[in-house]
Design an enzyme around this catalytic site. Sequence first.
Site, PDB file in Angstrom:
ATOM      1  N   GLY A 148       0.806  -1.209   0.000  1.00 17.92           N
ATOM      2  CA  GLY A 148       0.000   0.000   0.000  1.00 17.92           C
ATOM      3  C   GLY A 148       0.838   1.258   0.000  1.00 17.92           C
ATOM      4  N   CYS A 149       1.047   1.828   1.189  1.00 19.68           N
ATOM      5  CA  CYS A 149       1.706   3.128   1.282  1.00 19.68           C
ATOM      6  C   CYS A 149       3.174   3.071   0.904  1.00 19.68           C
ATOM      7  CB  CYS A 149       1.527   3.693   2.685  1.00 19.68           C
ATOM      8  SG  CYS A 149      -0.197   4.074   3.074  1.00 19.68           S
ATOM      9  N   VAL A 150       3.837   1.941   1.138  1.00 15.97           N
ATOM     10  CA  VAL A 150       5.230   1.814   0.713  1.00 15.97           C
ATOM     11  C   VAL A 150       5.320   1.813  -0.802  1.00 15.97           C
ATOM     12  CG1 VAL A 150       7.214   0.252   0.655  1.00 15.97           C
ATOM     13  CG2 VAL A 150       6.046   0.709   2.814  1.00 15.97           C
TER      14      VAL A 150
END
Length: 210
Positions: A148-150
């Site tokens: 996701g955010c990575v």
Amino acid sequence: MTTAESFKNLGYGSGSVGFGSKVAVVVVDFQRGLTDPAFPMGNQPAIQTAVDNTARLLKATRAAGLPVVSCYTGYSTARDALGWKVDQPLTWRIGGPECELDPRIYQPDYDIVFAKTAPSIFFHTGAAPVLHKEGVDTVIITGCTTSGCVRASIIDAFSYGFRVIVAEDCCGDPDPATHRANLEDVSRRYCDVLSLDQILTHIPVAEAAE
């Protein structure tokens, strides 16, 4: 023919990104809402391991005087929260315990910290301008979650023109297979994926810091 072979035959994954002249470590969402077992999403073994590994990396990074940029996801009210298909981030309020950075990776008098509302640390924050001001051309990405955010932060770092190195064992995801698949995919497109030990050899004072 495997998927990896199919991409390779099309020219994906040729060469490596490599390290430039100055690195910084970017830490994505190692906040208590995702790292503290007291919270619903905080009891994920892979993320706990990634936090501990990142702490080792950051010890060497700070000893070398290199920048550390961290972020957390949070909102002021329910009205400015984005439409996540994930329950917990919608309730994370800036100033609340879920938005506190994990003490294992946070040094208040050294680290640069940004609040973010979207997946990427670079989206509508000052992260890229600060790194450019510091003369950074290479970012080492750590954090959660990998898929996701990575991943979003990897793509935006690439889009801003940074050399992107991902510390594989400093990133965590609820599902090991998803973690591996996403890193394999970004590694053939945008970045080099290396182990913590490989990365430490590129930080001159790492051994002394240990």
